[in-house]
Design a protein around this motif. Structure first.
Motif, mmCIF file in Angstrom:
data_model
loop_
_atom_site.group_PDB
_atom_site.id
_atom_site.type_symbol
_atom_site.label_atom_id
_atom_site.label_comp_id
_atom_site.label_asym_id
_atom_site.label_seq_id
_atom_site.Cartn_x
_atom_site.Cartn_y
_atom_site.Cartn_z
ATOM 1 N N ARG A 1 -4.821 2.775 -5.895
ATOM 2 C CA ARG A 1 -4.485 1.758 -4.907
ATOM 3 C C ARG A 1 -3.792 2.388 -3.692
ATOM 4 O O ARG A 1 -4.067 2.031 -2.547
ATOM 5 N N LEU A 2 -2.915 3.355 -3.965
ATOM 6 C CA LEU A 2 -2.226 4.030 -2.859
ATOM 7 C C LEU A 2 -3.210 4.717 -1.925
ATOM 8 O O LEU A 2 -2.979 4.847 -0.740
ATOM 9 N N MET A 3 -4.335 5.167 -2.514
ATOM 10 C CA MET A 3 -5.320 5.856 -1.696
ATOM 11 C C MET A 3 -6.252 4.892 -0.997
ATOM 12 O O MET A 3 -7.083 5.302 -0.193
ATOM 13 N N GLY A 4 -6.150 3.636 -1.316
ATOM 14 C CA GLY A 4 -6.974 2.659 -0.636
ATOM 15 C C GLY A 4 -8.183 2.226 -1.430
ATOM 16 O O GLY A 4 -9.107 1.627 -0.881
#
Lengths: 299, 139
Positions: free
Chosen positions: A238-241
């Motif tokens: 999720r942090l990476m998109g």
């Protein structure tokens, strides 16, 4: 130098056994070549087996004279260590248990002992007993050495296979433009979970995937550690998109997760890989249309 | 902070304005003072430009610590108070793993793979900015 005297003295057991081994080197090697251990390892030529036997006898003689018969680390053994390792490894690879290999090595003892007894008919009883004792100890040390290397070989095999498993068991599959999936199979431990996380995130960057599907159909059990790893992977993606979808949670596993009181609230879950794929496709803007229902059947 | 060591020009992270969106690109080592300065600059830029979105591109960042993680979360919170939405774009896998291990999952922050995706994401939530008016999934 009392020790030097003891081992070098004429008539001492160490000297006696050392001399005997030198004298009967050829005969012992010939007899050993007919034993199972040598026969099974040197299948191509008997000469090779005899040659190996000579090397081992030389090593035994050297160790006997040095007075360190019970020490597997003794200098003389170093020379034949590789040879012994090869023999032990070859026997283990054929599927023999350690005790069977041990018996194989033990079978080398009687011929030598017979020769020794035949060689010293006039020796005093004390010397004879001590000499044969020494020889037995020597052969026991040889047995330990072979076994040690055989076990090492087994450990090396396990290590190699573990590495292979790590590499093989975590393929990242591109399902669609922007959708990747990892089918997880077998037990997950922390090392594997780490590899899964890394390969998945790498693939997300490489494929520019906006959806990553973690399919755990093949995972037999989920404990709190595994669940935690799943959560971490989902959070990192999720942090990476990318959005992570977990699919294939079986009823039993779902029950375990609820029993453990784990909160998977932030994780998108779907029953099967197909459902997860459909979810991702829909989110990407491609609707799945069946020809009859969608009116796209005509051509 | 000693006066002799401070270099005012290097202390700022550039904030670019693209329409209603502000674009910030973080690169290399981001010192704590620069990060704090950015937090302040962004607040002023959002208010001054009436921006509705902020995109933070972190693809050039190789090391992230808990402080930078907190700054990112604070930027998002501050921007939301000023009616702008923040999207973080292009985080590297290694950085993402570190962040998760540190427990920084940045729940209030939206994320995207690339700056382009981030701009599209902002366009989707804001109907005025939507490119071409074609919404995915619409007939």
């Amino acid at each position: 130098m009392p020790e030097q005297e003891a081992v070098g003295q004429q008539g001492s057991p160490a000297r006696e056994v050392g001399d005997f081994l030198h004298r009967r080197r050829e005969q012992i090697a010939q007899r050993w070549a007919d034993e199972t251990l040598f026969r099974a390892v040197f299948t191509v030529s008997r000469d090779e087996a005899v040659e190996a036997g000579r090397a081992v006898v030389d090593a035994l003689a050297q160790v006997a004279v040095s007075g360190r018969a019970a020490d597997p680390e003794a200098g003389g053994f170093l020379v034949v260590r590789e040879q012994l390792a090869r023999m032990g490894a070859a026997r283990t690879r054929t599927g023999l248990t350690p005790s069977q290999v041990s018996n194989d090595v033990d079978a080398l003892r009687p011929p030598v002992l017979d020769l020794l007894l035949a060689d010293l008919p006039d020796a005093p009883a004390d010397l004879l007993r001590e000499s044969s004792n020494l020889l037995t100890v020597l052969m026991g040390t040889l047995r330990v050495l072979v076994l040690e290397t055989a076990l090492d070989e087994g450990q090396a095999l396990i290590d190699r296979q573990r590495l292979q498993l790590l590499e093989v068991a975590t393929p990242v599959i591109k399902l669609w433009d922007g959708i990747v999936a990892v089918p997880l199979i077998g037990m997950l431990d922390s090392a594997r979970s780490q590899v899964v996380m890394e390969t998945l995130l790498e693939a997300v960057v490489e494929q520019q995937a906006r959806y990553a599907i973690l399919d755990i159909t093949g995972v037999p059990t989920v404990d709190s550690l595994v669940a935690q790893h799943l959560m971490k992977t989902v959070a990192a993606a999720r942090l990476m998109g990318a959005e992570c979808v977990v699919s294939g949670i079986r009823p039993a596993i779902a029950q375990t997760i609820v029993h453990l009181g784990l909160d998977l609230g932030t994780v998108v879950t779907r029953a099967t890989l197909a459902d997860a794929l459909a979810h991702a496709l829909r989110k990407l803007g491609s609707d799945i249309v069946t020809p009859s229902a969608g009116g796209m059947g005509e051509r | 902070m000693t006066a002799g060591f401070s270099r005012p020009a290097a202390g700022h992270v550039p904030v670019l304005r693209l329409g209603d969106v502000l674009l910030v690109t973080l690169q290399g080592d981001l010192y704590d003072s620069m990060a704090e300065q950015l937090l302040q600059d962004l607040g002023e830029a959002i208010a001054g430009n009436r921006a509705t979105g902020v995109v933070i591109n972190v693809s050039g960042v190789e090391i992230v610590d808990s402080f930078l993680g907190r700054i990112l979360a604070e930027i998002a919170a501050k921007a939301r108070l000023l009616a702008a939405e923040t999207v973080m774009a292009g985080m590297r896998p290694a950085v993402a793993i570190t962040m998760v291990e540190l427990g920084l999952t940045l729940p209030g922050l939206r994320t995207a793979l690339t700056t382009e995706d981030a701009l599209r994401l902002l366009g989707e939530t804001d109907p005025v900015l939507r490119p071409g008016g074609t919404r995915p999934g619409s007939p």
